[in-house]
Design a protein around this motif. Structure first.
Motif, PDB file in Angstrom:
ATOM      1  N   UNK A 236      49.532   1.885  10.152  1.00 37.61           N
ATOM      2  CA  UNK A 236      48.602   1.413  11.174  1.00 37.61           C
ATOM      3  C   UNK A 236      48.743  -0.090  11.396  1.00 37.61           C
ATOM      4  N   UNK A 237      48.939  -0.829  10.331  1.00 36.60           N
ATOM      5  CA  UNK A 237      49.078  -2.288  10.455  1.00 36.60           C
ATOM      6  C   UNK A 237      50.346  -2.671  11.202  1.00 36.60           C
ATOM      7  N   UNK A 238      51.355  -1.823  11.151  1.00 34.45           N
ATOM      8  CA  UNK A 238      52.621  -2.128  11.812  1.00 34.45           C
ATOM      9  C   UNK A 238      52.668  -1.647  13.256  1.00 34.45           C
ATOM     10  N   UNK A 239      51.894  -0.600  13.570  1.00 34.92           N
ATOM     11  CA  UNK A 239      52.102   0.071  14.860  1.00 34.92           C
ATOM     12  C   UNK A 239      50.851   0.151  15.728  1.00 34.92           C
ATOM     13  N   UNK A 240      49.863  -0.716  15.495  1.00 32.22           N
ATOM     14  CA  UNK A 240      48.681  -0.720  16.349  1.00 32.22           C
ATOM     15  C   UNK A 240      48.432  -2.124  16.874  1.00 32.22           C
ATOM     16  N   UNK A 241      47.889  -2.187  18.076  1.00 40.74           N
ATOM     17  CA  UNK A 241      47.602  -3.481  18.694  1.00 40.74           C
ATOM     18  C   UNK A 241      46.480  -4.210  17.966  1.00 40.74           C
ATOM     19  N   UNK A 242      45.658  -3.464  17.206  1.00 41.41           N
ATOM     20  CA  UNK A 242      44.590  -4.110  16.453  1.00 41.41           C
ATOM     21  C   UNK A 242      45.155  -5.145  15.493  1.00 41.41           C
ATOM     22  N   UNK A 243      46.337  -4.847  14.926  1.00 39.07           N
ATOM     23  CA  UNK A 243      46.968  -5.759  13.983  1.00 39.07           C
ATOM     24  C   UNK A 243      48.030  -6.618  14.661  1.00 39.07           C
ATOM     25  N   UNK A 244      48.756  -6.040  15.590  1.00 42.46           N
ATOM     26  CA  UNK A 244      49.843  -6.797  16.233  1.00 42.46           C
ATOM     27  C   UNK A 244      49.335  -7.799  17.250  1.00 42.46           C
ATOM     28  N   UNK A 245      48.150  -7.537  17.802  1.00 41.02           N
ATOM     29  CA  UNK A 245      47.593  -8.458  18.788  1.00 41.02           C
ATOM     30  C   UNK A 245      47.781  -7.944  20.199  1.00 41.02           C
ATOM     31  N   UNK A 246      46.898  -8.345  21.133  1.00 39.92           N
ATOM     32  CA  UNK A 246      46.989  -7.893  22.525  1.00 39.92           C
ATOM     33  C   UNK A 246      48.327  -8.241  23.154  1.00 39.92           C
ATOM     34  N   UNK A 247      48.935  -7.280  23.810  1.00 44.53           N
ATOM     35  CA  UNK A 247      50.190  -7.513  24.508  1.00 44.53           C
ATOM     36  C   UNK A 247      51.422  -7.477  23.637  1.00 44.53           C
ATOM     37  N   UNK A 248      51.232  -7.349  22.321  1.00 38.88           N
ATOM     38  CA  UNK A 248      52.394  -7.364  21.417  1.00 38.88           C
ATOM     39  C   UNK A 248      53.157  -6.046  21.436  1.00 38.88           C
ATOM     40  N   UNK A 249      52.478  -4.956  21.778  1.00 42.75           N
ATOM     41  CA  UNK A 249      53.110  -3.645  21.783  1.00 42.75           C
ATOM     42  C   UNK A 249      52.966  -3.009  23.156  1.00 42.75           C
ATOM     43  N   UNK A 250      54.028  -2.304  23.577  1.00 39.27           N
ATOM     44  CA  UNK A 250      54.006  -1.596  24.852  1.00 39.27           C
ATOM     45  C   UNK A 250      54.139  -0.106  24.652  1.00 39.27           C
ATOM     46  N   UNK A 251      54.182   0.624  25.747  1.00 35.89           N
ATOM     47  CA  UNK A 251      54.258   2.076  25.662  1.00 35.89           C
ATOM     48  C   UNK A 251      55.537   2.550  24.985  1.00 35.89           C
ATOM     49  N   UNK A 252      56.622   1.756  25.073  1.00 39.51           N
ATOM     50  CA  UNK A 252      57.887   2.167  24.487  1.00 39.51           C
ATOM     51  C   UNK A 252      58.047   1.823  23.027  1.00 39.51           C
ATOM     52  N   UNK A 253      57.135   1.050  22.466  1.00 36.66           N
ATOM     53  CA  UNK A 253      57.214   0.687  21.045  1.00 36.66           C
ATOM     54  C   UNK A 253      56.741   1.843  20.170  1.00 36.66           C
ATOM     55  N   UNK A 254      57.139   1.840  18.883  1.00 41.00           N
ATOM     56  CA  UNK A 254      56.714   2.921  17.983  1.00 41.00           C
ATOM     57  C   UNK A 254      55.191   3.047  17.934  1.00 41.00           C
ATOM     58  N   UNK A 255      54.727   4.274  17.953  1.00 43.66           N
ATOM     59  CA  UNK A 255      53.295   4.538  17.907  1.00 43.66           C
ATOM     60  C   UNK A 255      52.873   4.846  16.471  1.00 43.66           C
ATOM     61  N   UNK A 256      51.601   4.640  16.149  1.00 49.38           N
ATOM     62  CA  UNK A 256      51.142   5.022  14.805  1.00 49.38           C
ATOM     63  C   UNK A 256      51.328   6.520  14.599  1.00 49.38           C
ATOM     64  N   UNK A 257      51.689   6.911  13.401  1.00 51.21           N
ATOM     65  CA  UNK A 257      51.971   8.317  13.126  1.00 51.21           C
ATOM     66  C   UNK A 257      50.677   9.126  13.139  1.00 51.21           C
ATOM     67  N   UNK A 258      50.767  10.418  13.438  1.00 44.75           N
ATOM     68  CA  UNK A 258      49.571  11.276  13.407  1.00 44.75           C
ATOM     69  C   UNK A 258      49.086  11.573  12.002  1.00 44.75           C
ATOM     70  N   UNK A 259      49.780  11.027  10.987  1.00 44.96           N
ATOM     71  CA  UNK A 259      49.349  11.284   9.604  1.00 44.96           C
ATOM     72  C   UNK A 259      47.937  10.769   9.343  1.00 44.96           C
ATOM     73  N   UNK A 260      47.505   9.766  10.121  1.00 44.45           N
ATOM     74  CA  UNK A 260      46.142   9.261   9.975  1.00 44.45           C
ATOM     75  C   UNK A 260      45.131  10.387  10.144  1.00 44.45           C
ATOM     76  N   UNK A 261      45.455  11.352  10.978  1.00 44.19           N
ATOM     77  CA  UNK A 261      44.515  12.423  11.281  1.00 44.19           C
ATOM     78  C   UNK A 261      44.287  13.366  10.101  1.00 44.19           C
ATOM     79  N   UNK A 262      45.057  13.192   9.014  1.00 42.85           N
ATOM     80  CA  UNK A 262      44.819  13.989   7.814  1.00 42.85           C
ATOM     81  C   UNK A 262      43.769  13.363   6.906  1.00 42.85           C
ATOM     82  N   UNK A 263      43.365  12.134   7.184  1.00 44.16           N
ATOM     83  CA  UNK A 263      42.351  11.491   6.355  1.00 44.16           C
ATOM     84  C   UNK A 263      40.988  12.131   6.608  1.00 44.16           C
ATOM     85  N   UNK A 264      40.098  11.999   5.628  1.00 44.25           N
ATOM     86  CA  UNK A 264      38.746  12.539   5.820  1.00 44.25           C
ATOM     87  C   UNK A 264      37.686  11.576   5.285  1.00 44.25           C
ATOM     88  N   UNK A 265      38.032  10.274   5.259  1.00 43.17           N
ATOM     89  CA  UNK A 265      37.106   9.284   4.722  1.00 43.17           C
ATOM     90  C   UNK A 265      36.000   8.932   5.697  1.00 43.17           C
TER      91      UNK A 265
END
Length: 387
Positions: A236-265
């Motif tokens: 998430x820290x590598x592939x989300x704009x929350x960490x990369x900053x506004x405008x740092x990532x576009x639609x063609x950049x790697x997206x966060x993996x769906x593995x986050x959806x396995x969490x239940x915290x």
């Protein structure tokens, strides 16, 4: 001596009281994830108490709008007007509480949004509500996960003030309705059912806790296969704009993996949290319905807290603000002593108030406001006199 209304359901008041005191624990308690300690068991309050609160809100909607018989015609119009009046009052109240700046993620504004979003569903029966709740639980979490990221990568501004309130309540906020309406509609389905039914109580307890246990097992296995929570959060820290900053990532950049959806915290807002913590909430409601039938007198203090939950929740925020302003940060205490005192004082004060005065002060004000609004809406208009 004032007596509680005979129309109240003691088990639902007990469940609501547990939810409020659970939020006390999440805000003020010293907790951990080690289930071999007392603090570890207190850690169950995180996320689950607010989900129980939202689920009980759905039950209350059902009880207030016809119980087993959905309203129609004039009754439906009156019910919708009453709900809108409550939502408006909640927004005013939470606006005041927000001014105190207590660092607590206030749920009352989202509560108001849930009430409004529930209006189209008031006429549905449990057999219709349950599939919709399940569908939201399946589809809502991926939207809550990828939706804000998509908006950010499109160069759109995520809400930072009241101008984006709708987007915040629905998608980007702390309690996004796109996922949390599953709890409200599941609760509404319960409120439309026969709460005296042994079969219902058994289903809630067995089914609710069973689903919660299954979701915990699936989450643990799938999270471990993905390298653990730390590895998922690193992605998430590598592939989300929350960490990369506004405008740092576009639609063609790697997206966060769906593995986050396995969490239940807590507040992961994933499918496994929705069904796991939602099932836990339904199981607790089932147990409380049993307790309301066999131990209502013993649990009267807890039911009193639940019957005046709006007052108690608001008083908690004011207390946190006042004590913290006095130099002691009540949101970061060294021990669970402050939590113990808050719970004890709340149980005693709520019990005495309910026994002597009936409704809580904010509940009384809310009821008066709703009566005024619905009365004005129902009042016949003066005929226009023509010459």
């Amino acid at each position: 001596m004032a007596k509680p209304s005979a129309e109240r359901v003691p088990g639902i008041d007990i469940a609501r009281g547990l939810a409020v005191l659970g939020m006390f624990t999440a805000h003020v308690g010293v907790t951990s994830t080690d289930l071999t300690t007392f603090e570890g068991w207190l850690g169950f309050s995180h996320g689950r108490s607010s989900i129980l609160f939202a689920t009980v809100a759905g039950v209350s909607l059902g009880l207030a709008t016809g119980r087993r018989e959905p309203p129609s015609g004039k009754d439906l119009a009156t019910a919708r007007m009453a709900i809108l009046a409550r939502a408006t009052a909640l927004l005013v109240l939470v606006a005041f509480l927000d001014l105190l700046g207590t660092r607590v993620a206030l749920i009352l504004g989202f509560y108001a949004a849930y009430f409004v979003l529930a209006l189209p569903f008031l006429r549905l029966r449990p057999s219709e509500l349950a599939p919709i709740a399940v569908m939201i639980g399946v589809l809502g979490p991926p939207i809550a996960y990828y939706g804000p990221e998509l908006l950010a990568r499109l160069g759109l501004r995520l809400p930072r003030d009241g101008s984006g309130a709708f987007t915040d309540f629905l998608l980007t906020g702390h309690y996004p309705a796109i996922a949390w309406m599953a709890f409200v509609l599941a609760g509404l389905a319960v409120g439309r059912s026969d709460l005296r039914s042994t079969r219902l109580r058994l289903g809630l307890v067995g089914g609710g806790f069973g689903v919660a246990f299954l979701c915990a097992l699936v989450s643990a296995g799938m999270t471990a296969a993905a390298g653990g929570r730390e590895a998922i959060e690193a992605n998430l820290r590598q592939a989300t704009t929350e960490w990369a900053g506004p405008g740092a990532l576009g639609l063609g950049d790697p997206w966060p993996t769906p593995q986050y959806l396995w969490l239940d915290g807590p507040h992961d807002d994933t499918m496994l949290e929705v069904f796991g913590s939602g099932g836990f909430a339904l199981g607790v409601i089932g147990l409380c319905l049993y307790a309301g039938r066999i131990g209502a007198r013993v649990l009267a203090p807890l039911a009193a807290v639940g019957a005046m939950a709006l007052t108690v929740y608001s008083a908690q925020i004011v207390a946190i603000w006042a004590v913290t302003a006095g130099g002691f940060d009540l949101l970061d205490p060294p021990t669970n002593g402050p939590l113990g005192w808050m719970v004890l004082i709340t149980l005693v004060a709520a019990t005495l108030w309910r026994a002597l005065l009936g409704q809580g002060p904010l509940e009384r004000a809310m009821a008066a406001w709703v009566r005024w609004v619905t009365g004005r809406a129902a009042a016949p208009t003066e005929p226009v006199l023509r010459p």
